[in-house]
Design a protein around this motif. Structure first.
Motif, short mmCIF file in Angstrom:
data_model
loop_
_atom_site.label_atom_id
_atom_site.label_comp_id
_atom_site.label_asym_id
_atom_site.label_seq_id
_atom_site.Cartn_x
_atom_site.Cartn_y
_atom_site.Cartn_z
N VAL A 331 -1.34 71.96 -44.06
CA VAL A 331 -0.54 71.21 -45.04
C VAL A 331 -1.41 70.70 -46.18
CG1 VAL A 331 -0.84 68.93 -43.94
CG2 VAL A 331 1.14 69.33 -45.38
N GLY A 332 -0.78 70.39 -47.28
CA GLY A 332 -1.43 69.61 -48.33
C GLY A 332 -1.70 70.34 -49.61
N GLU A 333 -1.87 71.64 -49.54
CA GLU A 333 -2.13 72.44 -50.74
C GLU A 333 -1.69 73.86 -50.42
OE1 GLU A 333 -6.41 72.73 -51.25
OE2 GLU A 333 -6.60 71.79 -49.30
N PRO A 334 -1.66 74.70 -51.45
CA PRO A 334 -1.24 76.08 -51.20
C PRO A 334 -2.18 76.75 -50.21
CG PRO A 334 -1.36 75.63 -53.56
CD PRO A 334 -1.94 74.44 -52.87
N LEU A 335 -1.60 77.43 -49.24
CA LEU A 335 -2.39 78.12 -48.22
C LEU A 335 -2.49 79.58 -48.65
CD1 LEU A 335 -3.72 77.98 -45.39
CD2 LEU A 335 -1.49 78.61 -44.45
N HIS A 352 0.32 78.35 -39.73
CA HIS A 352 1.67 78.05 -40.21
C HIS A 352 1.61 77.02 -41.32
CE1 HIS A 352 2.30 79.79 -36.24
NE2 HIS A 352 3.55 80.01 -36.59
N ASP A 353 2.04 77.41 -42.50
CA ASP A 353 2.05 76.47 -43.62
C ASP A 353 3.25 75.51 -43.48
OD1 ASP A 353 1.32 75.27 -45.97
OD2 ASP A 353 2.06 76.87 -47.28
N THR A 354 3.03 74.27 -43.90
CA THR A 354 4.11 73.29 -43.91
C THR A 354 4.09 72.57 -45.25
OG1 THR A 354 2.75 71.49 -43.00
CG2 THR A 354 3.90 72.88 -41.42
N TRP A 355 5.25 72.29 -45.79
CA TRP A 355 5.32 71.57 -47.07
C TRP A 355 6.05 70.24 -46.91
CZ3 TRP A 355 9.26 69.47 -49.92
CH2 TRP A 355 8.91 69.00 -51.20
N TRP A 356 5.47 69.24 -47.46
CA TRP A 356 6.11 67.92 -47.55
C TRP A 356 5.20 67.04 -48.38
CZ3 TRP A 356 4.01 63.66 -44.49
CH2 TRP A 356 2.92 64.04 -43.70
N MET A 357 5.57 65.74 -48.53
CA MET A 357 4.82 64.84 -49.40
C MET A 357 4.83 63.44 -48.81
SD MET A 357 6.80 65.81 -52.95
CE MET A 357 5.65 64.88 -53.97
N THR A 358 3.97 62.59 -49.37
CA THR A 358 3.96 61.19 -48.95
C THR A 358 5.39 60.61 -49.02
OG1 THR A 358 1.75 61.00 -49.89
CG2 THR A 358 2.89 58.94 -49.37
N GLU A 359 6.06 60.92 -50.12
CA GLU A 359 7.39 60.36 -50.35
C GLU A 359 8.41 60.86 -49.34
OE1 GLU A 359 5.32 61.64 -52.49
OE2 GLU A 359 5.44 60.71 -54.47
N GLY A 438 8.61 67.05 -57.98
CA GLY A 438 7.48 67.15 -58.91
C GLY A 438 6.71 68.45 -58.74
N ASP A 439 7.04 69.22 -57.71
CA ASP A 439 6.43 70.54 -57.54
C ASP A 439 7.35 71.58 -58.18
OD1 ASP A 439 4.45 69.39 -56.04
OD2 ASP A 439 5.01 70.34 -54.14
N SER A 440 6.74 72.66 -58.67
CA SER A 440 7.56 73.79 -59.09
C SER A 440 7.41 74.90 -58.05
CB SER A 440 7.19 74.27 -60.49
OG SER A 440 5.90 74.82 -60.46
N GLY A 453 3.15 75.22 -58.45
CA GLY A 453 2.23 74.25 -59.06
C GLY A 453 2.89 72.90 -59.17
N ARG A 454 2.19 71.97 -59.78
CA ARG A 454 2.78 70.66 -60.05
C ARG A 454 3.43 70.71 -61.42
NH1 ARG A 454 4.11 66.66 -56.73
NH2 ARG A 454 4.09 65.26 -58.51
N ILE A 455 4.52 69.97 -61.59
CA ILE A 455 5.14 69.90 -62.90
C ILE A 455 4.43 68.83 -63.74
CG2 ILE A 455 7.27 69.12 -64.05
CD1 ILE A 455 8.66 70.91 -61.78
N GLU A 464 -6.19 66.20 -51.33
CA GLU A 464 -6.01 64.78 -51.64
C GLU A 464 -5.42 64.65 -53.03
OE1 GLU A 464 -9.91 63.41 -50.66
OE2 GLU A 464 -9.43 63.45 -48.54
N ARG A 465 -4.41 63.80 -53.11
CA ARG A 465 -3.67 63.67 -54.35
C ARG A 465 -4.33 62.65 -55.24
NH1 ARG A 465 2.61 62.51 -53.30
NH2 ARG A 465 2.93 61.74 -55.40
N ILE A 466 -4.65 63.02 -56.46
CA ILE A 466 -5.36 62.11 -57.35
C ILE A 466 -4.60 62.01 -58.66
CG2 ILE A 466 -7.52 61.74 -58.62
CD1 ILE A 466 -8.36 63.75 -55.98
C1 WTA Z 1 1.09 69.54 -52.34
C2 WTA Z 1 0.67 65.59 -48.26
C3 WTA Z 1 1.44 73.81 -51.49
C4 WTA Z 1 2.32 69.48 -53.25
C5 WTA Z 1 1.55 65.87 -47.04
C6 WTA Z 1 2.91 68.13 -52.88
C7 WTA Z 1 1.50 71.58 -50.98
C8 WTA Z 1 1.69 67.31 -52.63
C9 WTA Z 1 1.80 71.86 -49.63
C10 WTA Z 1 1.93 66.16 -51.69
C11 WTA Z 1 1.91 73.23 -49.25
C12 WTA Z 1 1.71 69.72 -49.90
N1 WTA Z 1 1.73 74.17 -50.22
N2 WTA Z 1 1.32 72.56 -51.89
N3 WTA Z 1 2.19 73.59 -48.01
N4 WTA Z 1 1.93 70.69 -48.99
N5 WTA Z 1 1.42 70.24 -51.10
O1 WTA Z 1 1.69 63.27 -50.97
O2 WTA Z 1 1.93 69.49 -54.60
O3 WTA Z 1 -0.68 63.85 -50.30
O4 WTA Z 1 3.72 67.58 -53.90
O5 WTA Z 1 1.33 64.73 -49.09
O6 WTA Z 1 0.73 68.21 -52.06
O7 WTA Z 1 0.72 65.52 -51.37
P1 WTA Z 1 0.72 64.26 -50.44
#
Ligand code: WTA
Length: 571
Positions: A331-335, A352-359, A438-440, A453-455, A464-466
């Motif tokens: 998780v966290g960035e493009p795999l 296994h890639d997973t997508w989600w965010m802090t929010e 906020g992601d495209s 990418g990010r919008i 890590e999100r900065i």
């Molecule tokens: C990015 C982390 C590509 C995305 C859990 C998102 C991803 C931001 C993926 C959230 C993924 C998270 N593939 N990008 N599988 N997972 N991101 O809040 O831009 O630290 O909006 O949460 O990380 O980062 P956050």
């Protein structure tokens, strides 16, 4: 998860296929698994820890902690007792429901115990990553109105107590030479407090946790989650992590970030799994040794870590027995597809890639065990989750068109608010019925989602999100800096690195020494992960007529791309 096991989570649906599972899914079927479904008494720490003791799993290993000096095992009973102790300590100091208690320390059993203790008394926990320096710590404690902090002697000097009038108590874990006013020794208090405690019974809408995270403008925002999020944590723990009774699970994330809490603490323990937490820094040898020693079966990490392991090579892998692994996630960035292929070749595991965010509080779009992986895709929305790609007016786009990745509201772990900032909160919900990430991304004809990418200008370095604004603000405090603009520069290992463009004040000349000094200034004032690894000096930075630095132009410079529409530029 096998269909039969999925049926155990979702008993009413009669699933023959993913589509059926998706169509028949009801969140209420997940809710039935919590004690509060009957009693109405909600508390995350009770569901994650005490419940297992009450149901006869008290002697099972809950936590396997390791770092260079410590190897410790804690059973569910032990975690119950020690978190009760800390809960009693907090109550003794009058700390309770709804108050914010922050934890600022490196990974350790005490971090976990404090966090559970905070939750037991119904307070809202705020984890802070150990690399944060003075300004970063102060901003977060101040904005949240934290009343108490748990920290270590080494980190205490970064806490500007005189500027934080609301911070009444500081619990210090570890030996300190002198005791100052308002500083409380964690160990001493723990020894004299009782192991028995009646948790604070809450409602599903009461607070759970605040994670500060970055956007492209303004200071970091406090993403506030409520107890209800546990439904998602529990469900995705089964559905995506595939946690079963005998698993030994290791999430490599630090609890300073959302992955380290939702999936480093809540999901594994709501599912009663044995959870590994490793302290200390990244090292391929230590990491593989951790898998070997604890016979880790499920491993959740991030692309940067996998890329670093990949560059350490196959030879290192062959020195360890990793045959216990049966499920690996990221998780966290493009795999990158190369990483997925490498994982298959070298670990014989599909990553296994997973997508989600802090929010979002929990996983939403994933490659879960049932789903065939398309390397490079984040997977599909989980049953219970509806995702879409929207255009700039909020209309749903057909497959293969790029746009805003959005999720139908609500879902159980959706953030409840942005602390102190209702306007920021509203921005995410500007298209009625949707959360805009906020992601495209685009969705293909099979319903798989592909990250683009990010919008906005948010930077993702090593997952890590900065926020560029926070870094720019710090840069401007340096005496030599007149103007600063910060962007993410593509990097093969870290995804992106932070690059700063800086215009100097009169009387300063560009030099390598100055570059290093500015780097150190940000590192020591804000945090190491937010410090610009590259600094480029410019006469002047591109600005709009209202004086805003045009990061998009900086990015175009960096990537040798056309600068696009410059009609709003200063001159
Ligand atoms: C990015 C982390 C590509 C995305 C859990 C998102 C991803 C931001 C993926 C959230 C993924 C998270 N593939 N990008 N599988 N997972 N991101 O809040 O831009 O630290 O909006 O949460 O990380 O980062 P956050």
């Amino acid at each position: 998860m096998k269909i039969e096991e999925l049926q155990a989570v979702v008993p009413t649906s009669n699933m023959g296929s993913y589509e059926q599972a998706y169509n028949n899914f009801q969140w209420e079927d997940v809710e039935r698994h919590f004690t509060w479904y009957e009693t109405g008494k909600v508390n995350m720490a009770h569901e994650a820890i005490d419940r297992h003791v009450e149901e006869g799993r008290g002697e099972k290993a809950a936590l396997l902690y390791c770092d260079a000096n410590r190897h410790e095992t804690y059973t569910f009973s032990q975690l119950r007792a020690s978190s009760n102790r800390f809960g009693n300590v907090l109550r003794k100091y009058g700390i309770g429901k709804g108050e914010r208690v922050f934890i600022f320390m490196p990974r350790s059993p005490e971090l976990v115990i404090s966090m559970l203790g905070v939750l037991k008394v119904g307070a809202v926990v705020g984890p802070l990553f150990e690399a944060f320096m003075e300004t970063a710590v102060k901003d977060r404690l101040e904005d949240s109105g934290a009343v108490a902090l748990v920290t270590t002697p080494a980190l205490l000097s970064r806490v500007k107590r005189e500027e934080l009038p609301e911070l009444r108590h500081i619990f210090v874990v570890g030996d300190m030479d002198e005791r100052e006013q308002g500083i409380i020794d964690f160990e001493t208090e723990m020894l004299t407090s009782s192991e028995e405690l009646e948790p604070e019974w809450l409602s599903r809408e009461d607070g759970l946790i605040i994670h500060y995270t970055s956007g492209s403008t303004g200071k970091p925002k406090g993403v506030y989650h409520v107890q209800n999020a546990m439904i998602q944590h529990y469900y995705t723990g089964k559905m995506v992590l595939d946690l079963r009774e005998d698993d030994v699970y290791w999430c490599t994330a630090d609890p300073g970030w959302v992955t380290g809490t939702s999936y480093g603490i809540f999901a594994p323990w709501l599912n009663g799994a044995t959870n590994v937490i490793r302290g200390g820094r990244f090292s391929p040898e230590d990491w593989y040794r951790t898998i070997e020693r604890h016979e880790v079966t499920i491993w959740y990490s991030a692309p940067t870590a996998f890329r670093m392991l990949m560059s350490a090579g196959e030879q290192v892998v062959s020195n360890y027995d990793l045959s216990s692994l049966r499920h690996v996630l990221s998780v966290g960035e493009p795999l990158n597809p190369e990483v997925v292929r490498w994982g298959w070749q070298v670990y014989t595991q599909r990553i296994h890639d997973t997508w989600w965010m802090t929010e979002t509080g929990g996983q939403l779009i994933c490659n879960y065990p049932e789903l065939p992986i398309k390397p490079g895709s984040m997977g599909k929305p989980l049953p219970g989750i509806q995702a879409a790609i929207l255009d700039d007016r909020g209309q749903v786009l057909p497959p293969n068109r790029m746009g805003h990745l959005a999720i139908r509201t609500p879902w159980p772990s959706m953030m409840n608010r942005i602390w102190n900032n209702p306007n920021k909160f509203q921005e995410y919900f500007r298209f009625p019925g949707w959360y805009v990430s906020g992601d495209s991304a685009y969705m293909d004809e099979d319903g798989y989602f592909w990250f683009q990418g990010r919008i906005d200008d948010v930077i993702n370095s090593s997952g890590e999100r900065i926020g560029p604004f926070e870094v720019e603000s710090k840069l401007l405090e340096h005496p030599a800096v007149a103007e600063a603009g910060v962007i993410g520069k593509p990097d093969t290992v870290r995804g992106e690195i932070i690059k700063a463009f800086v215009a100097l004040r009169d009387g300063y000349t560009a030099s390598e020494a100055l570059q290093q000094d500015i780097y150190r200034f940000v590192k020591e004032g804000l945090s190491a992960h937010a410090a610009p690894r590259e600094i480029e000096f410019k006469e002047k930075l591109p600005k709009t007529r209202s004086g805003k630095i045009m990061r998009r132009v900086l990015k175009a410079w960096e990537l040798n791309l056309p600068t696009g529409d410059l009609s709003t530029i200063e001159d």
